[in-house]
Design a protein around this motif. Structure first.
Motif, PDB file in Angstrom:
ATOM      1  N   ALA A 179       0.229   8.678   1.644  1.00  0.00           N
ATOM      2  CA  ALA A 179       1.514   7.984   1.496  1.00  0.00           C
ATOM      3  C   ALA A 179       2.373   8.190   2.734  1.00  0.00           C
ATOM      4  CB  ALA A 179       2.239   8.476   0.242  1.00  0.00           C
ATOM      5  N   LEU A 180       2.413   9.415   3.231  1.00  0.00           N
ATOM      6  CA  LEU A 180       3.182   9.686   4.453  1.00  0.00           C
ATOM      7  C   LEU A 180       2.658   8.856   5.622  1.00  0.00           C
ATOM      8  CD1 LEU A 180       3.586  13.552   4.151  1.00  0.00           C
ATOM      9  CD2 LEU A 180       5.462  11.888   4.193  1.00  0.00           C
ATOM     10  N   ARG A 181       1.352   8.762   5.740  1.00  0.00           N
ATOM     11  CA  ARG A 181       0.752   7.961   6.817  1.00  0.00           C
ATOM     12  C   ARG A 181       1.073   6.471   6.633  1.00  0.00           C
ATOM     13  NH1 ARG A 181      -2.811  10.995   9.894  1.00  0.00           N
ATOM     14  NH2 ARG A 181      -3.598  12.873   8.881  1.00  0.00           N
ATOM     15  N   ALA A 182       0.995   6.000   5.398  1.00  0.00           N
ATOM     16  CA  ALA A 182       1.292   4.587   5.125  1.00  0.00           C
ATOM     17  C   ALA A 182       2.755   4.272   5.437  1.00  0.00           C
ATOM     18  CB  ALA A 182       0.970   4.255   3.666  1.00  0.00           C
ATOM     19  N   TRP A 225      10.577   7.794   2.058  1.00  0.00           N
ATOM     20  CA  TRP A 225      10.654   9.232   2.307  1.00  0.00           C
ATOM     21  C   TRP A 225      11.493   9.919   1.230  1.00  0.00           C
ATOM     22  CZ3 TRP A 225      11.800   8.401   8.140  1.00  0.00           C
ATOM     23  CH2 TRP A 225      10.592   8.364   8.854  1.00  0.00           C
ATOM     24  N   LEU A 226      12.568   9.276   0.816  1.00  0.00           N
ATOM     25  CA  LEU A 226      13.427   9.842  -0.218  1.00  0.00           C
ATOM     26  C   LEU A 226      12.635  10.036  -1.517  1.00  0.00           C
ATOM     27  CD1 LEU A 226      16.365  10.697  -0.793  1.00  0.00           C
ATOM     28  CD2 LEU A 226      16.788   8.364  -1.551  1.00  0.00           C
ATOM     29  N   ARG A 227      11.853   9.046  -1.879  1.00  0.00           N
ATOM     30  CA  ARG A 227      11.037   9.145  -3.096  1.00  0.00           C
ATOM     31  C   ARG A 227       9.962  10.229  -2.969  1.00  0.00           C
ATOM     32  NH1 ARG A 227       9.121   3.191  -4.021  1.00  0.00           N
ATOM     33  NH2 ARG A 227       7.845   4.193  -5.620  1.00  0.00           N
ATOM     34  N   LEU A 228       9.331  10.328  -1.802  1.00  0.00           N
ATOM     35  CA  LEU A 228       8.312  11.368  -1.618  1.00  0.00           C
ATOM     36  C   LEU A 228       8.931  12.749  -1.554  1.00  0.00           C
ATOM     37  CD1 LEU A 228       5.450  10.260   0.795  1.00  0.00           C
ATOM     38  CD2 LEU A 228       5.360  10.718  -1.637  1.00  0.00           C
ATOM     39  N   ASP A 229      10.130  12.848  -1.023  1.00  0.00           N
ATOM     40  CA  ASP A 229      10.814  14.138  -1.007  1.00  0.00           C
ATOM     41  C   ASP A 229      11.104  14.582  -2.437  1.00  0.00           C
ATOM     42  OD1 ASP A 229      11.892  16.418   0.264  1.00  0.00           O
ATOM     43  OD2 ASP A 229      13.920  15.580   0.071  1.00  0.00           O
ATOM     44  N   ALA A 230      11.463  13.644  -3.314  1.00  0.00           N
ATOM     45  CA  ALA A 230      11.673  13.978  -4.726  1.00  0.00           C
ATOM     46  C   ALA A 230      10.377  14.488  -5.353  1.00  0.00           C
ATOM     47  CB  ALA A 230      12.209  12.765  -5.483  1.00  0.00           C
ATOM     48  N   VAL A 231       9.253  13.897  -4.986  1.00  0.00           N
ATOM     49  CA  VAL A 231       7.948  14.374  -5.459  1.00  0.00           C
ATOM     50  C   VAL A 231       7.725  15.798  -4.969  1.00  0.00           C
ATOM     51  CG1 VAL A 231       5.435  14.094  -5.198  1.00  0.00           C
ATOM     52  CG2 VAL A 231       6.884  12.092  -5.668  1.00  0.00           C
ATOM     53  N   ARG A 232       7.978  16.008  -3.707  1.00  0.00           N
ATOM     54  CA  ARG A 232       7.780  17.333  -3.106  1.00  0.00           C
ATOM     55  C   ARG A 232       8.634  18.383  -3.816  1.00  0.00           C
ATOM     56  NH1 ARG A 232       9.723  19.796   2.270  1.00  0.00           N
ATOM     57  NH2 ARG A 232      11.408  18.301   2.033  1.00  0.00           N
ATOM     58  N   LEU A 258       0.835  -1.204   0.000  1.00  0.00           N
ATOM     59  CA  LEU A 258       0.000   0.000   0.000  1.00  0.00           C
ATOM     60  C   LEU A 258       0.867   1.251   0.000  1.00  0.00           C
ATOM     61  CD1 LEU A 258      -2.813  -1.128   2.442  1.00  0.00           C
ATOM     62  CD2 LEU A 258      -3.081  -0.578   0.016  1.00  0.00           C
ATOM     63  N   ALA A 259       1.925   1.246   0.790  1.00  0.00           N
ATOM     64  CA  ALA A 259       2.843   2.386   0.799  1.00  0.00           C
ATOM     65  C   ALA A 259       3.465   2.565  -0.581  1.00  0.00           C
ATOM     66  CB  ALA A 259       3.928   2.195   1.860  1.00  0.00           C
ATOM     67  N   GLU A 260       3.893   1.472  -1.183  1.00  0.00           N
ATOM     68  CA  GLU A 260       4.499   1.533  -2.513  1.00  0.00           C
ATOM     69  C   GLU A 260       3.524   2.120  -3.535  1.00  0.00           C
ATOM     70  OE1 GLU A 260       6.829   1.398  -5.782  1.00  0.00           O
ATOM     71  OE2 GLU A 260       7.553   1.012  -3.753  1.00  0.00           O
ATOM     72  N   LEU A 261       2.290   1.656  -3.533  1.00  0.00           N
ATOM     73  CA  LEU A 261       1.317   2.160  -4.506  1.00  0.00           C
ATOM     74  C   LEU A 261       1.000   3.636  -4.283  1.00  0.00           C
ATOM     75  CD1 LEU A 261      -1.158  -0.850  -4.843  1.00  0.00           C
ATOM     76  CD2 LEU A 261       0.602  -0.110  -6.472  1.00  0.00           C
ATOM     77  N   LYS A 262       0.921   4.054  -3.047  1.00  0.00           N
ATOM     78  CA  LYS A 262       0.612   5.454  -2.758  1.00  0.00           C
ATOM     79  C   LYS A 262       1.769   6.370  -3.151  1.00  0.00           C
ATOM     80  CE  LYS A 262      -2.811   4.277   0.678  1.00  0.00           C
ATOM     81  NZ  LYS A 262      -3.274   4.347   2.061  1.00  0.00           N
ATOM     82  N   VAL A 263       2.992   5.944  -2.884  1.00  0.00           N
ATOM     83  CA  VAL A 263       4.150   6.729  -3.308  1.00  0.00           C
ATOM     84  C   VAL A 263       4.219   6.748  -4.832  1.00  0.00           C
ATOM     85  CG1 VAL A 263       6.682   6.832  -3.301  1.00  0.00           C
ATOM     86  CG2 VAL A 263       5.448   6.384  -1.166  1.00  0.00           C
ATOM     87  N   PHE A 264       4.002   5.599  -5.451  1.00  0.00           N
ATOM     88  CA  PHE A 264       4.016   5.503  -6.908  1.00  0.00           C
ATOM     89  C   PHE A 264       2.961   6.423  -7.521  1.00  0.00           C
ATOM     90  CE2 PHE A 264       2.824   3.406 -10.940  1.00  0.00           C
ATOM     91  CZ  PHE A 264       4.060   3.400 -11.566  1.00  0.00           C
ATOM     92  N   TYR A 265       1.774   6.465  -6.937  1.00  0.00           N
ATOM     93  CA  TYR A 265       0.714   7.371  -7.381  1.00  0.00           C
ATOM     94  C   TYR A 265       1.244   8.806  -7.401  1.00  0.00           C
ATOM     95  CZ  TYR A 265      -3.789   9.899  -7.159  1.00  0.00           C
ATOM     96  OH  TYR A 265      -4.838  10.755  -7.388  1.00  0.00           O
ATOM     97  N   CYS A 266       1.872   9.229  -6.310  1.00  0.00           N
ATOM     98  CA  CYS A 266       2.406  10.593  -6.217  1.00  0.00           C
ATOM     99  C   CYS A 266       3.483  10.841  -7.266  1.00  0.00           C
ATOM    100  CB  CYS A 266       2.959  10.858  -4.818  1.00  0.00           C
ATOM    101  SG  CYS A 266       1.699  10.863  -3.527  1.00  0.00           S
ATOM    102  N   GLU A 267       4.332   9.859  -7.490  1.00  0.00           N
ATOM    103  CA  GLU A 267       5.386   9.993  -8.503  1.00  0.00           C
ATOM    104  C   GLU A 267       4.779  10.163  -9.893  1.00  0.00           C
ATOM    105  OE1 GLU A 267       8.984   7.409  -6.420  1.00  0.00           O
ATOM    106  OE2 GLU A 267       7.432   6.344  -7.576  1.00  0.00           O
ATOM    107  N   GLU A 268       3.808   9.335 -10.219  1.00  0.00           N
ATOM    108  CA  GLU A 268       3.192   9.401 -11.539  1.00  0.00           C
ATOM    109  C   GLU A 268       2.409  10.707 -11.717  1.00  0.00           C
ATOM    110  OE1 GLU A 268       3.418   6.477 -14.146  1.00  0.00           O
ATOM    111  OE2 GLU A 268       5.137   6.963 -12.882  1.00  0.00           O
ATOM    112  N   ALA A 269       1.621  11.074 -10.716  1.00  0.00           N
ATOM    113  CA  ALA A 269       0.810  12.291 -10.819  1.00  0.00           C
ATOM    114  C   ALA A 269       1.693  13.528 -10.951  1.00  0.00           C
ATOM    115  CB  ALA A 269      -0.107  12.420  -9.601  1.00  0.00           C
ATOM    116  N   SER A 270       2.725  13.616 -10.136  1.00  0.00           N
ATOM    117  CA  SER A 270       3.598  14.788 -10.197  1.00  0.00           C
ATOM    118  C   SER A 270       4.414  14.799 -11.485  1.00  0.00           C
ATOM    119  CB  SER A 270       4.521  14.843  -8.980  1.00  0.00           C
ATOM    120  OG  SER A 270       5.418  13.747  -8.959  1.00  0.00           O
ATOM    121  N   GLY A 271       4.857  13.636 -11.922  1.00  0.00           N
ATOM    122  CA  GLY A 271       5.614  13.563 -13.159  1.00  0.00           C
ATOM    123  C   GLY A 271       4.795  14.028 -14.354  1.00  0.00           C
TER     124      GLY A 271
END
Length: 181
Positions: A133-136, A149-156, A97-110
């Motif tokens: 994603a942060l909660r997961a 966190w590293l991947r989400l920071d890149a999204v941010r 679930l964490a992977e999918l939520k982070v992946f969602y953010c990566e795809e949406a932001s990209g």
């Protein structure tokens, strides 16, 4: 007076299933498995089978968050989120679930950055998923958190110039969930 026919319910199905023997039940599951790719993905995830049970869910997220604009494909936040919900219904693991939520953010932001998307609803959904994603990630063992966190920071960082307050909201969420760790 005519009585209304109602659609079958889970109770009706459950009663019918109770009368099946093992062979018939296995045949039914096999028929369901071969009936659709969604059923296959569900069973693979539920039974923890295959090398990458997340692959069909990620494919759906990519399709709906990073469509082929040259083929006039549309985005659909609801359908992308449905992929995550479907994985969860299949008994998805917390790390999945964490992977999918982070992946969602990566795809949406990209996608948003690549095509210069200006869609407030899309951005709002991305920020909500960023928080999810942060909660997961927060539910994962300490050793697994830094990579996510590293991947989400890149999204941010990528979303810094998107507008609509996306960067500010992501910064505030990051501070609330990561900076205090």
């Amino acid at each position: 007076m005519a009585t209304k026919k109602t659609s079958p319910t889970w109770s009706d199905i459950k009663s019918s299933l109770a009368g099946l023997d093992r062979t018939d039940l296995l045949a039914l599951v096999q028929d369901l498995y071969t009936a659709s790719k969604d059923n296959q993905a569900f069973l693979h995830a539920r039974m923890h089978l295959g090398d990458d049970a997340l692959k069909p869910y990620k494919a759906a997220i990519t399709r709906w968050l990073w469509p082929d604009v040259f083929k006039n494909q549309d985005t659909s936040v609801a359908k992308a989120k449905k992929a995550i919900a479907d994985y969860k219904k299949a008994g998805g693991q917390p790390i999945g679930l964490a992977e999918l939520k982070v992946f969602y953010c990566e795809e949406a932001s990209g996608f948003a950055c690549e095509v210069g998307l200006q869609d407030e609803g899309f951005f709002n959904a991305m920020v909500r998923m960023f928080e999810q994603a942060l909660r997961a990630i927060g539910t994962l063992p300490d050793a697994q958190r830094p990579a996510y966190w590293l991947r989400l920071d890149a999204v941010r960082q990528r979303c810094h110039d998107l507008g609509y307050g996306v960067s500010d909201e992501m910064h505030d969420l990051w501070a609330a969930h990561v900076d205090d760790v």
